[in-house]
Design an enzyme around this catalytic site. Structure first.
Site, PDB file in Angstrom:
ATOM      1  N   SER A 146       0.853  -1.190   0.000  1.00  0.00           N
ATOM      2  CA  SER A 146       0.000   0.000   0.000  1.00  0.00           C
ATOM      3  C   SER A 146       0.886   1.236   0.000  1.00  0.00           C
ATOM      4  O   SER A 146       2.015   1.195   0.525  1.00  0.00           O
ATOM      5  CB  SER A 146      -0.876   0.018   1.256  1.00  0.00           C
ATOM      6  OG  SER A 146      -1.527   1.282   1.382  1.00  0.00           O
ATOM      7  N   TYR A 160      -1.410  -0.652  10.306  1.00  0.00           N
ATOM      8  CA  TYR A 160      -1.640  -1.156   8.940  1.00  0.00           C
ATOM      9  C   TYR A 160      -0.487  -0.714   8.037  1.00  0.00           C
ATOM     10  O   TYR A 160       0.064  -1.509   7.273  1.00  0.00           O
ATOM     11  CB  TYR A 160      -2.978  -0.616   8.431  1.00  0.00           C
ATOM     12  CG  TYR A 160      -3.245  -0.833   6.960  1.00  0.00           C
ATOM     13  CD1 TYR A 160      -3.705  -2.059   6.489  1.00  0.00           C
ATOM     14  CD2 TYR A 160      -3.061   0.195   6.036  1.00  0.00           C
ATOM     15  CE1 TYR A 160      -3.967  -2.249   5.132  1.00  0.00           C
ATOM     16  CE2 TYR A 160      -3.317   0.017   4.691  1.00  0.00           C
ATOM     17  CZ  TYR A 160      -3.769  -1.215   4.240  1.00  0.00           C
ATOM     18  OH  TYR A 160      -4.025  -1.398   2.897  1.00  0.00           O
TER      19      TYR A 160
HETATM   20  P1  NAP Z   1     -11.668  -5.458   0.553  1.00  0.00           P
HETATM   21  O1  NAP Z   1     -12.515  -4.867  -0.523  1.00  0.00           O
HETATM   22  O2  NAP Z   1     -11.941  -5.131   1.968  1.00  0.00           O
HETATM   23  O3  NAP Z   1     -11.657  -7.044   0.343  1.00  0.00           O
HETATM   24  C1  NAP Z   1     -10.921  -7.822   1.229  1.00  0.00           C
HETATM   25  C2  NAP Z   1     -10.794  -9.216   0.656  1.00  0.00           C
HETATM   26  O4  NAP Z   1      -9.923  -9.965   1.507  1.00  0.00           O
HETATM   27  C3  NAP Z   1     -12.110  -9.953   0.608  1.00  0.00           C
HETATM   28  O5  NAP Z   1     -12.100 -10.792  -0.528  1.00  0.00           O
HETATM   29  C4  NAP Z   1     -12.082 -10.780   1.899  1.00  0.00           C
HETATM   30  O6  NAP Z   1     -12.843 -11.980   1.861  1.00  0.00           O
HETATM   31  C5  NAP Z   1     -10.607 -11.130   1.932  1.00  0.00           C
HETATM   32  N1  NAP Z   1     -10.164 -11.499   3.279  1.00  0.00           N
HETATM   33  C6  NAP Z   1     -10.247 -10.765   4.423  1.00  0.00           C
HETATM   34  N2  NAP Z   1      -9.739 -11.460   5.455  1.00  0.00           N
HETATM   35  C7  NAP Z   1      -9.327 -12.659   4.942  1.00  0.00           C
HETATM   36  C8  NAP Z   1      -8.734 -13.815   5.511  1.00  0.00           C
HETATM   37  N3  NAP Z   1      -8.449 -13.881   6.808  1.00  0.00           N
HETATM   38  N4  NAP Z   1      -8.462 -14.861   4.680  1.00  0.00           N
HETATM   39  C9  NAP Z   1      -8.770 -14.812   3.368  1.00  0.00           C
HETATM   40  N5  NAP Z   1      -9.334 -13.739   2.783  1.00  0.00           N
HETATM   41  C10 NAP Z   1      -9.600 -12.684   3.571  1.00  0.00           C
HETATM   42  O7  NAP Z   1     -10.114  -5.104   0.331  1.00  0.00           O
HETATM   43  P2  NAP Z   1      -9.374  -4.343  -0.878  1.00  0.00           P
HETATM   44  O8  NAP Z   1      -9.552  -2.895  -0.681  1.00  0.00           O
HETATM   45  O9  NAP Z   1      -9.699  -4.996  -2.178  1.00  0.00           O
HETATM   46  O10 NAP Z   1      -7.862  -4.657  -0.494  1.00  0.00           O
HETATM   47  C11 NAP Z   1      -7.153  -5.734  -1.071  1.00  0.00           C
HETATM   48  C12 NAP Z   1      -5.701  -5.576  -0.706  1.00  0.00           C
HETATM   49  O11 NAP Z   1      -5.213  -4.330  -1.222  1.00  0.00           O
HETATM   50  C13 NAP Z   1      -5.451  -5.532   0.796  1.00  0.00           C
HETATM   51  O12 NAP Z   1      -4.258  -6.206   1.101  1.00  0.00           O
HETATM   52  C14 NAP Z   1      -5.318  -4.050   1.087  1.00  0.00           C
HETATM   53  O13 NAP Z   1      -4.554  -3.799   2.227  1.00  0.00           O
HETATM   54  C15 NAP Z   1      -4.647  -3.565  -0.185  1.00  0.00           C
HETATM   55  N6  NAP Z   1      -4.855  -2.123  -0.451  1.00  0.00           N
HETATM   56  C16 NAP Z   1      -6.116  -1.605  -0.596  1.00  0.00           C
HETATM   57  C17 NAP Z   1      -6.249  -0.243  -0.841  1.00  0.00           C
HETATM   58  C18 NAP Z   1      -7.590   0.420  -1.021  1.00  0.00           C
HETATM   59  O14 NAP Z   1      -7.661   1.669  -1.013  1.00  0.00           O
HETATM   60  N7  NAP Z   1      -8.661  -0.317  -1.195  1.00  0.00           N
HETATM   61  C19 NAP Z   1      -5.112   0.570  -0.923  1.00  0.00           C
HETATM   62  C20 NAP Z   1      -3.870  -0.011  -0.759  1.00  0.00           C
HETATM   63  C21 NAP Z   1      -3.736  -1.356  -0.528  1.00  0.00           C
HETATM   64  P3  NAP Z   1     -14.432 -12.005   2.262  1.00  0.00           P
HETATM   65  O15 NAP Z   1     -15.135 -11.445   1.049  1.00  0.00           O
HETATM   66  O16 NAP Z   1     -14.736 -13.422   2.512  1.00  0.00           O
HETATM   67  O17 NAP Z   1     -14.583 -11.123   3.457  1.00  0.00           O
END
Ligand code: NAP
Length: 251
Positions: A146, A160
């Site tokens: 991130s 985080y």
């Molecule tokens: P999100 O929309 O909150 O989705 C999270 C995903 O992770 C869901 O598919 C969830 O599964 C899964 N998950 C959560 N806990 C888990 C576990 N213990 N085991 C297996 N799967 C699990 O997240 P996102 O925003 O797409 O983020 C994805 C990645 O990108 C993360 O690592 C996040 O830190 C990183 N990121 C995001 C952003 C942003 O602005 N969105 C920015 C920088 C980095 P369920 O559907 O079953 O809950």
């Protein structure tokens, strides 16, 4: 689609960036294992969309924060789709947004357990199966870091940010370790992306608040992160390993 398709495993493939990677990966010819932890309906809808487009996909439940579940995740992926050639570590959590002195340390620990130890455990299992050192066919791994890793996320979720900085140096170190074993390991640092994660942090207004202040003055879509991830997985990136790619609108 043929049974000889390369297999892509996406942890956290049911929603957000992981779901976009799963969908785009299928379009690029991968058979896709869509991992999720609790939202079976979301995972099933990603799988249904891929199958409707003529692709192969399977939803596989496993908690990536629990190392004991990770071997089963790979065994099931192999049984249902075949040997994993590409891995995207997208499963992640952020915890409830607050100043650090107010943070619940159990929430902090759960974030480190999933984002750092869980990601390492998944990567270890992938290396053991992909490495030419152990008779595997090689592969490519992309980790979701991130922009927080360098910004620090003060006042919101510094734990985080620290977990993501750990992912960056882990990516660089392990990439060098397995570079001669047919495996490339890279990371992306997304900025502000339109997913559920901000609401999960208890701050759904975050995107509207921050987006106007970014150099590009907008949030990004999950697809805008999936595209560089698919490039890093592809042979077009055959000489790229240990790279940390910023995907953050100039921030
Ligand atoms: P999100 O929309 O909150 O989705 C999270 C995903 O992770 C869901 O598919 C969830 O599964 C899964 N998950 C959560 N806990 C888990 C576990 N213990 N085991 C297996 N799967 C699990 O997240 P996102 O925003 O797409 O983020 C994805 C990645 O990108 C993360 O690592 C996040 O830190 C990183 N990121 C995001 C952003 C942003 O602005 N969105 C920015 C920088 C980095 P369920 O559907 O079953 O809950």
């Amino acid at each position: 689609m043929s049974k000889d398709q390369p297999v892509l495993l996406v942890t956290g493939g049911s929603r957000g960036i992981g779901a976009a990677v799963a969908r785009l990966g299928a379009q690029r010819g991968y058979a896709v294992a869509v991992n999720y932890v609790s939202d079976a309906r979301a995972a099933d809808s990603v799988v249904a969309a891929i199958r409707a487009g003529g692709g192969r996909a399977e939803a596989i439940q496993a908690d990536c924060g629990k190392p004991a579940e990770i071997r089963r995740l790979f065994d099931e992926t192999e049984r249902r789709l075949g040997q994993v050639a590409a891995l995207v570590n997208s499963a992640g959590r952020i915890g409830k947004a607050s100043r650090f002195e107010d943070a619940d340390i159990a929430d902090v620990a759960a974030t480190i357990d999933l984002n750092v130890t869980g990601l390492m455990a998944v990567t270890q299992e992938a290396i053991r199966r992909m490495s030419t050192r152990f008779g595997g066919g090689g592969g490519a791994i992309v980790n979701l870091s991130s922009a927080a890793a360098t910004l620090g996320s003060s006042g919101e979720f510094v734990w985080y940010a620290a977990s993501k900085a750990a992912i960056d140096i882990f990516t660089e170190g392990v990439a060098r370790e397995v570079a001669a074993d047919g495996i490339r390991v890279n990371a992306v640092q997304p900025g502000l992306i339109l997913t559920d994660i901000h609401a999960s942090a208890g701050a759904p207004e975050r995107v509207e608040r921050i987006a106007p202040n970014l150099p590009m003055q907008r949030a990004g879509t999950p697809e805008e992160v999936a595209l560089p991830i698919l490039w890093l997985l592809s042979d077009e990136a055959s000489y790229t390993t240990g790279a940390i790619l910023r995907v953050a609108a100039g921030r």
